[in-house]
Scaffold this motif. Sequence first.
Motif, PDB file in Angstrom:
ATOM      1  N   GLY A 572       0.780  -1.237   0.000  1.00 45.82           N
ATOM      2  CA  GLY A 572       0.000   0.000   0.000  1.00 45.82           C
ATOM      3  C   GLY A 572       0.805   1.277   0.000  1.00 45.82           C
ATOM      4  N   GLU A 573       2.140   1.209   0.048  1.00 46.96           N
ATOM      5  CA  GLU A 573       2.932   2.438   0.004  1.00 46.96           C
ATOM      6  C   GLU A 573       2.865   3.044  -1.396  1.00 46.96           C
ATOM      7  N   GLU A 574       2.725   4.334  -1.444  1.00 48.81           N
ATOM      8  CA  GLU A 574       2.791   5.066  -2.710  1.00 48.81           C
ATOM      9  C   GLU A 574       4.175   5.715  -2.774  1.00 48.81           C
ATOM     10  N   VAL A 575       5.018   5.183  -3.652  1.00 44.50           N
ATOM     11  CA  VAL A 575       6.425   5.584  -3.691  1.00 44.50           C
ATOM     12  C   VAL A 575       6.710   6.314  -4.994  1.00 44.50           C
ATOM     13  N   LEU A 576       7.212   7.520  -4.861  1.00 42.97           N
ATOM     14  CA  LEU A 576       7.630   8.321  -6.011  1.00 42.97           C
ATOM     15  C   LEU A 576       9.151   8.284  -6.100  1.00 42.97           C
ATOM     16  N   VAL A 577       9.680   7.886  -7.256  1.00 41.21           N
ATOM     17  CA  VAL A 577      11.119   7.955  -7.511  1.00 41.21           C
ATOM     18  C   VAL A 577      11.352   9.124  -8.454  1.00 41.21           C
TER      19      VAL A 577
END
Length: 659
Positions: A572-577
């Motif tokens: 469920g983590e929303e990760v932006l690279v």
Amino acid sequence: MADEKITRLAHEIYDHVGGPENVAKLIHCMTRVRMTIIDIEKVDMEGLKNIDGVLGVVNDDTLQVVIGPGTVNKVAQEMVDEVGVKLGEPFPDDLGGNNHLTDKELVEAKAAKVKAEQKAKQKQTPIKRILKSISNIFIPLIPAFVGAGLIGGVAAVLSNMVVAGDIGKNWNDFIMIMKVIQNGVFSYLAIYVGINSANEFGATPGLGGVIGAVTLLTGVTPQAPLHNIFNGQALAAGQGGIIGVIFAVWILSLVEKKLHQWIPDSIDIIVTPTIALFIVGIFTIFLVMPVAGVISTSLVGGIEWVLNVGGAFSGFVLGALFLPMVMFGLHQILTPIHIEMINKTGMTPLLPILAMAGAGQVGAAIALWIRCHRNHKLTNMIKGALPVGILGIGEPLIYGVTLPLGKPFITACIGGGIGGAVVGGLGHIGAIAIGPSGVALIPLINNGHWLGYVSGLLAAYAGGFLATYFFGIPKDAVASDTEVETQSTPEAPVAETVSEPVTFTQDTVTAPVKGQQIPVNEVSDPIMAKETMGKSVAVKPAVDSPVYAPVSGKVMFVADTSHAIGYTSDAGEEVLVHMGIDTVNLKGKYFSLNVKPGDTVKRGQIVGKVDWTEIAKAGYDTVTLAIITNSQEFSVDKNSDVNELDESTIIMNTAPANS
């Protein structure tokens, strides 16, 4: 109708930057609305920062309002739609009110908004994505087609004059020079298409050009030919045409991407292009060229048969249905067909017929102008759109005038069908190059048949005018401006939707690149340094580092400029690279990603490559950040004890915030 939050943010941002009249142009990256401000003194910085939903403000070369991924693109689109321009386009000089816009600016603004609304209603199917790719391949070549086609047309006229004795043979050298220029485009078109196809499909442009050149069979002679493996006949240079080139380069892109994954980085630059060219080159010569050759020949022959047998009827159907095809994006498949017909027969008879659709719009607009003269807003827009419509640029008339009114769009299509029937009935009318339509296409009509084309234009003007004048005038369009305003009704409110709660499990985030971890507060971008968008880890990437997926889950978005990727992990983590600082300005240069929204990825999987050295040479900071944008929903434990990172290094441990 835009979401209430999106509309509110767009309006409040405008309110605090001095209104749209204080903005020169607007773009966005993955997290920020970026505005070029005319007078910075008119910007209320504190008010801007205090807007609910704004995470921060940076005043640099552009004014950057941080909103966050997933929302920023919608807010930016709402802001440009309100003005009536596209992202990155200059705002009209005076936006103090529509009364200050010129007629041309007014109709273009409305046309842009209606077109955006129409596109938003359309589902993006695989077929439409393919057609869009075809369009992207040929649009950069249209100026070359127009220029070379006009030069070739003049050369043909002069050549005929020499034969007729109207001018002397001393013109022959000049005529030859013009033909050499014309052939510079059409003789080597396969190479240009190969390069553009590679750009579109994510392959190396130079390799795409080589695959295009392979179809020219350079060095193969009639005495020592290569043979078609299906029928034993000699292959002909260019067999399969550009349709075959596009398909072959698409295969090249697949092969090259796989090789990049399999070949070690140390030998990738040598081994990958060699193997890719060898495999795809053989595939192109012995499979693509024979099969595409049959398809191309059958396609061109089939269209010629339909036009020869159907005549006026075929012309009517094509002329009437072309604009609905444009609305649904289906017209893009016609571009390679036009070019194939030009390559094989010297002209495309389709283009003059399809150009009648725009002429029908012109006739319909004139009828509206006369019948709706009391509606000054409408007639002003028509006056702004007619000149460019006559020249063959139909979007302002279509999206700004006829389509919003409904019935005039249908009657305009009937006018286009009438013009198409005239051109189809006369026959043998073709264009020697593609690009313009309307009056601007006259110089490109094949020698001696331009009068037939003009007859079709006049018939389409008359047909669109009469059909609209008697059957296509909406009652509310006839009313005066005041009457129209009093008849308008407010839009119904949009019901709010409540998203389902997400269940989280414990998870980890690994490094998105190999390199040296640096303190986040040392990042040169102040918003990222303060972790405004969420808990973050910053990495200075090694020059040879690819880009890795930091979580297992799905790719939710990829920046158009490839400098950022968003993931939702299985937990469920929303990760932006975010790769580099302000690298959105590079517009995708030096980035090569091999994932798209909807793809499933595994933690540590290579998702692309970046030329970090060239980015640094271009003056940009290469620091790459992994940001958990919904970190308020987690307990996040950052691993700050490790300096040297690779794709397996855990940089953040997460657990649900209530655990």
